[in-house]
Write a protein that holds these residues in place. Sequence first.
Motif, PDB file in Angstrom:
ATOM      1  N   ASP A  49      27.758  10.244 -17.028  1.00  0.00           N
ATOM      2  CA  ASP A  49      27.319  11.438 -16.003  1.00  0.00           C
ATOM      3  C   ASP A  49      26.383  11.985 -16.144  1.00  0.00           C
ATOM      4  OD1 ASP A  49      29.631  10.977 -14.405  1.00  0.00           O
ATOM      5  OD2 ASP A  49      31.017  12.056 -15.566  1.00  0.00           O
ATOM      6  N   PRO A  62      20.330  12.244  -4.795  1.00  0.00           N
ATOM      7  CA  PRO A  62      21.617  12.774  -4.758  1.00  0.00           C
ATOM      8  C   PRO A  62      22.632  12.263  -6.071  1.00  0.00           C
ATOM      9  CG  PRO A  62      21.148  11.830  -2.593  1.00  0.00           C
ATOM     10  CD  PRO A  62      19.943  11.577  -3.488  1.00  0.00           C
ATOM     11  N   GLU A  64      25.396  11.357  -6.303  1.00  0.00           N
ATOM     12  CA  GLU A  64      26.271  10.016  -6.095  1.00  0.00           C
ATOM     13  C   GLU A  64      25.411   8.763  -6.149  1.00  0.00           C
ATOM     14  OE1 GLU A  64      25.888  12.221  -2.988  1.00  0.00           O
ATOM     15  OE2 GLU A  64      27.047  13.696  -4.465  1.00  0.00           O
ATOM     16  N   ARG A  67      24.759   8.341 -10.001  1.00  0.00           N
ATOM     17  CA  ARG A  67      25.932   7.868 -10.723  1.00  0.00           C
ATOM     18  C   ARG A  67      26.135   6.174 -10.395  1.00  0.00           C
ATOM     19  NH1 ARG A  67      28.035  13.003  -9.606  1.00  0.00           N
ATOM     20  NH2 ARG A  67      28.854  12.298  -7.565  1.00  0.00           N
ATOM     21  N   HIS A  68      25.868   5.793  -9.169  1.00  0.00           N
ATOM     22  CA  HIS A  68      26.082   4.404  -8.623  1.00  0.00           C
ATOM     23  C   HIS A  68      25.000   3.555  -9.304  1.00  0.00           C
ATOM     24  CE1 HIS A  68      25.162   0.818  -6.303  1.00  0.00           C
ATOM     25  NE2 HIS A  68      26.536   0.923  -5.940  1.00  0.00           N
TER      26      HIS A  68
END
Length: 87
Positions: A49, A62, A64, A67-68
């Motif tokens: 994270d 972003p 997300e 993180r991906h």
Amino acid sequence: MHLRLRPDVDPTDLGDGTVLRDERTGRRWLLNRTGTQVLRGLLIGQDADRIAGELADRHRIPAEVARHDVATIVERLRGAALLESTR
């Protein structure tokens, strides 16, 4: 969980990326700047994270997506048996 390179994986910094050489097999993997940033974060004990947050801020993407990307890089490094858990 802390991850590290396996003892038989030799990293070479290229300035804009990193080459990882598996001395057991002779195979090499080339990490781009993002992959190198993820690996460096892992090796100093950062969690996914935190690494993703730094990537999102640095590249203005972003959270997300970051993180991906981090999860994908970690999965591929572990799948290639280049990383191991220390705990």
